[in-house]
Write a protein that holds these residues in place. Structure first.
Motif, PDB file in Angstrom:
ATOM      1  N   THR A  51       0.810  -1.220   0.000  1.00 43.77           N
ATOM      2  CA  THR A  51       0.000   0.000   0.000  1.00 43.77           C
ATOM      3  C   THR A  51       0.844   1.271   0.000  1.00 43.77           C
ATOM      4  O   THR A  51       0.315   2.362  -0.244  1.00 43.77           O
ATOM      5  N   ILE A  52       2.159   1.143   0.268  1.00 48.71           N
ATOM      6  CA  ILE A  52       2.990   2.348   0.363  1.00 48.71           C
ATOM      7  C   ILE A  52       4.222   2.341  -0.534  1.00 48.71           C
ATOM      8  O   ILE A  52       4.805   3.391  -0.779  1.00 48.71           O
ATOM      9  N   PHE A  53       4.631   1.179  -1.039  1.00 49.38           N
ATOM     10  CA  PHE A  53       5.739   1.134  -1.998  1.00 49.38           C
ATOM     11  C   PHE A  53       5.748  -0.223  -2.707  1.00 49.38           C
ATOM     12  O   PHE A  53       5.226  -1.208  -2.176  1.00 49.38           O
ATOM     13  N   PRO A  54       6.324  -0.283  -3.907  1.00 48.29           N
ATOM     14  CA  PRO A  54       6.404  -1.557  -4.633  1.00 48.29           C
ATOM     15  C   PRO A  54       7.338  -2.520  -3.908  1.00 48.29           C
ATOM     16  O   PRO A  54       8.452  -2.148  -3.544  1.00 48.29           O
ATOM     17  N   ILE A  55       6.902  -3.743  -3.717  1.00 52.95           N
ATOM     18  CA  ILE A  55       7.691  -4.701  -2.951  1.00 52.95           C
ATOM     19  C   ILE A  55       7.673  -6.068  -3.632  1.00 52.95           C
ATOM     20  O   ILE A  55       6.673  -6.457  -4.240  1.00 52.95           O
ATOM     21  N   GLU A  56       8.797  -6.772  -3.526  1.00 57.59           N
ATOM     22  CA  GLU A  56       8.891  -8.114  -4.072  1.00 57.59           C
ATOM     23  C   GLU A  56       8.424  -9.145  -3.042  1.00 57.59           C
ATOM     24  O   GLU A  56       7.491  -9.889  -3.274  1.00 57.59           O
ATOM     25  N   ASN A  57       9.099  -9.181  -1.887  1.00 54.27           N
ATOM     26  CA  ASN A  57       8.807 -10.184  -0.869  1.00 54.27           C
ATOM     27  C   ASN A  57       8.976  -9.581   0.526  1.00 54.27           C
ATOM     28  O   ASN A  57       9.584  -8.510   0.679  1.00 54.27           O
ATOM     29  N   ALA A  58       8.467 -10.282   1.530  1.00 56.53           N
ATOM     30  CA  ALA A  58       8.550  -9.757   2.899  1.00 56.53           C
ATOM     31  C   ALA A  58       8.567 -10.906   3.898  1.00 56.53           C
ATOM     32  O   ALA A  58       7.933 -11.952   3.679  1.00 56.53           O
ATOM     33  N   PHE A  59       9.266 -10.676   5.006  1.00 57.80           N
ATOM     34  CA  PHE A  59       9.336 -11.678   6.071  1.00 57.80           C
ATOM     35  C   PHE A  59       9.393 -10.965   7.411  1.00 57.80           C
ATOM     36  O   PHE A  59      10.210 -10.065   7.624  1.00 57.80           O
ATOM     37  N   ALA A  60       8.528 -11.377   8.332  1.00 58.40           N
ATOM     38  CA  ALA A  60       8.565 -10.896   9.712  1.00 58.40           C
ATOM     39  C   ALA A  60       8.829 -12.089  10.623  1.00 58.40           C
ATOM     40  O   ALA A  60       8.193 -13.134  10.482  1.00 58.40           O
ATOM     41  N   LEU A  61       9.755 -11.937  11.554  1.00 52.44           N
ATOM     42  CA  LEU A  61      10.084 -13.022  12.467  1.00 52.44           C
ATOM     43  C   LEU A  61       8.988 -13.250  13.502  1.00 52.44           C
ATOM     44  O   LEU A  61       8.563 -14.383  13.734  1.00 52.44           O
ATOM     45  N   MET A  62       8.521 -12.159  14.127  1.00 52.94           N
ATOM     46  CA  MET A  62       7.567 -12.273  15.235  1.00 52.94           C
ATOM     47  C   MET A  62       6.399 -11.319  15.031  1.00 52.94           C
ATOM     48  O   MET A  62       6.539 -10.278  14.388  1.00 52.94           O
ATOM     49  N   ARG A  63       5.263 -11.670  15.617  1.00 54.12           N
ATOM     50  CA  ARG A  63       4.116 -10.771  15.646  1.00 54.12           C
ATOM     51  C   ARG A  63       4.155  -9.951  16.929  1.00 54.12           C
ATOM     52  O   ARG A  63       4.583 -10.426  17.976  1.00 54.12           O
ATOM     53  N   PHE A  64       3.668  -8.736  16.839  1.00 52.21           N
ATOM     54  CA  PHE A  64       3.644  -7.835  17.985  1.00 52.21           C
ATOM     55  C   PHE A  64       2.745  -8.378  19.099  1.00 52.21           C
ATOM     56  O   PHE A  64       1.623  -8.825  18.853  1.00 52.21           O
ATOM     57  N   GLN A  65       3.284  -8.359  20.303  1.00 51.42           N
ATOM     58  CA  GLN A  65       2.504  -8.679  21.498  1.00 51.42           C
ATOM     59  C   GLN A  65       2.753  -7.569  22.513  1.00 51.42           C
ATOM     60  O   GLN A  65       3.866  -7.412  23.003  1.00 51.42           O
ATOM     61  N   LYS A  66       1.710  -6.806  22.821  1.00 56.47           N
ATOM     62  CA  LYS A  66       1.881  -5.612  23.650  1.00 56.47           C
ATOM     63  C   LYS A  66       2.566  -5.904  24.972  1.00 56.47           C
ATOM     64  O   LYS A  66       3.451  -5.171  25.407  1.00 56.47           O
ATOM     65  N   GLU A  67       2.202  -6.987  25.601  1.00 53.53           N
ATOM     66  CA  GLU A  67       2.810  -7.359  26.880  1.00 53.53           C
ATOM     67  C   GLU A  67       3.696  -8.596  26.723  1.00 53.53           C
ATOM     68  O   GLU A  67       4.018  -9.254  27.696  1.00 53.53           O
ATOM     69  N   GLY A  68       4.074  -8.896  25.498  1.00 57.28           N
ATOM     70  CA  GLY A  68       4.793 -10.128  25.234  1.00 57.28           C
ATOM     71  C   GLY A  68       6.300 -10.010  25.362  1.00 57.28           C
ATOM     72  O   GLY A  68       6.874  -8.922  25.456  1.00 57.28           O
ATOM     73  N   LEU A  69       6.952 -11.154  25.328  1.00 58.04           N
ATOM     74  CA  LEU A  69       8.397 -11.227  25.472  1.00 58.04           C
ATOM     75  C   LEU A  69       9.119 -10.608  24.281  1.00 58.04           C
ATOM     76  O   LEU A  69      10.197 -10.035  24.440  1.00 58.04           O
ATOM     77  N   SER A  70       8.547 -10.712  23.089  1.00 60.46           N
ATOM     78  CA  SER A  70       9.219 -10.158  21.908  1.00 60.46           C
ATOM     79  C   SER A  70       9.470  -8.666  22.071  1.00 60.46           C
ATOM     80  O   SER A  70      10.549  -8.164  21.731  1.00 60.46           O
ATOM     81  N   ARG A  71       8.491  -7.955  22.606  1.00 58.46           N
ATOM     82  CA  ARG A  71       8.663  -6.515  22.812  1.00 58.46           C
ATOM     83  C   ARG A  71       9.755  -6.243  23.855  1.00 58.46           C
ATOM     84  O   ARG A  71      10.562  -5.319  23.717  1.00 58.46           O
ATOM     85  N   GLU A  72       9.799  -7.066  24.903  1.00 59.16           N
ATOM     86  CA  GLU A  72      10.822  -6.917  25.938  1.00 59.16           C
ATOM     87  C   GLU A  72      12.217  -7.158  25.360  1.00 59.16           C
ATOM     88  O   GLU A  72      13.176  -6.444  25.680  1.00 59.16           O
ATOM     89  N   LEU A  73      12.350  -8.158  24.501  1.00 53.60           N
ATOM     90  CA  LEU A  73      13.642  -8.470  23.901  1.00 53.60           C
ATOM     91  C   LEU A  73      14.119  -7.344  22.992  1.00 53.60           C
ATOM     92  O   LEU A  73      15.290  -6.952  23.024  1.00 53.60           O
ATOM     93  N   ILE A  74      13.222  -6.815  22.174  1.00 58.22           N
ATOM     94  CA  ILE A  74      13.610  -5.730  21.275  1.00 58.22           C
ATOM     95  C   ILE A  74      13.959  -4.477  22.068  1.00 58.22           C
ATOM     96  O   ILE A  74      14.906  -3.751  21.731  1.00 58.22           O
ATOM     97  N   HIS A  75      13.234  -4.217  23.152  1.00 58.74           N
ATOM     98  CA  HIS A  75      13.574  -3.076  24.012  1.00 58.74           C
ATOM     99  C   HIS A  75      14.984  -3.242  24.584  1.00 58.74           C
ATOM    100  O   HIS A  75      15.769  -2.285  24.617  1.00 58.74           O
ATOM    101  N   ASN A  76      15.306  -4.441  25.024  1.00 60.75           N
ATOM    102  CA  ASN A  76      16.647  -4.701  25.553  1.00 60.75           C
ATOM    103  C   ASN A  76      17.711  -4.554  24.469  1.00 60.75           C
ATOM    104  O   ASN A  76      18.801  -4.047  24.720  1.00 60.75           O
ATOM    105  N   LEU A  77      17.400  -5.006  23.271  1.00 63.20           N
ATOM    106  CA  LEU A  77      18.338  -4.877  22.156  1.00 63.20           C
ATOM    107  C   LEU A  77      18.643  -3.417  21.860  1.00 63.20           C
ATOM    108  O   LEU A  77      19.806  -3.050  21.652  1.00 63.20           O
ATOM    109  N   LYS A  78      17.620  -2.593  21.864  1.00 62.84           N
ATOM    110  CA  LYS A  78      17.787  -1.201  21.438  1.00 62.84           C
ATOM    111  C   LYS A  78      18.283  -0.280  22.543  1.00 62.84           C
ATOM    112  O   LYS A  78      19.064   0.645  22.276  1.00 62.84           O
TER     113      LYS A  78
END
Length: 216
Positions: A51-78
């Motif tokens: 919807t915003i730019f021409p793209i060939e392919n896409a991959f996401a590792l994790m889905r967003f979880q507001k209170e989930g561990l993935s968000r905690e891990l990314i916060h620690n990474l950054k």
């Protein structure tokens, strides 16, 4: 060994003692909502990007979880100097990502030099370099730069997020390349779009995207 005894590594999810450089125990890992989609398949991230730019392919590792561990891990990474989490995310990605045809070049979203100095590192570099080594795809951290210092996308209002023109500029020409753009979190897509359009100024280029977490 002495420090390991008195200050053992602990899981970032449950705080139980774990082996060094693991970061997450298996029980907590199993609570993460991994996408497990195929790079070349149609998926939610690809549809959003379309919807915003021409793209060939896409991959996401994790889905967003507001209170989930993935968000905690990314916060620690950054923000908590845990840049080695980039290797963990890369390991999880490698376990799930395969290419029918590999991209030609990996480019991670750059930080402004002031932001990178404040943080001490770009949280995407180790992730990108690990992916590059495993799949034998070259990367270039200097090929594109962020032109101005700004607040994190999550802290901006909608009007400012839409002002993404000239956010990035190429430092070297790219022509006839399929570029895989790498970022940590996909939210509005404004940053990814600004970077993609800069690469797509050359009509011989194509872009795909890879993100650690998709927020939708």
């Amino acid at each position: 060994m002495f420090l390991d005894f008195f200050f053992p590594d602990r899981c970032l999810g449950c705080n139980n003692i774990i082996a060094a450089n693991i970061f997450v125990c298996e029980i907590c890992k199993n609570q993460i909502d991994f996408c497990n989609n195929k790079f070349e398949d149609e998926n939610v991230l690809k549809e959003q990007c379309k919807t915003i730019f021409p793209i060939e392919n896409a991959f996401a590792l994790m889905r967003f979880q507001k209170e989930g561990l993935s968000r905690e891990l990314i916060h620690n990474l950054k923000y908590n100097k845990r840049k080695n989490l980039g290797k963990l995310f890369a390991k999880w990605t490698i376990e799930r990502l395969s290419f029918d045809k590999k991209p030609d070049l990996l480019i991670s979203v750059p930080l402004h030099p002031k932001k990178e100095k404040e943080r001490g590192y770009n949280q995407l570099h180790l992730f990108t370099e690990t992916i590059s080594e495993f799949y034998n795809i070259p990367f270039d951290h200097q090929i594109i730069k962020r032109n101005y210092y700004a607040k994190a996308q999550a802290l901006k209002d909608k009007e400012n997020r839409e002002k993404s023109a000239d956010l990035f500029s190429l430092q070297k020409p790219i022509s006839g390349k399929h570029v895989l753009i790498i970022d940590d979190v996909f939210t509005t897509g404004n940053t990814m779009s600004a970077m993609a359009w800069e690469i797509l100024k050359n009509k011989n280029n194509k872009v795909s995207v890879l993100v650690m977490e998709q927020d939708y």
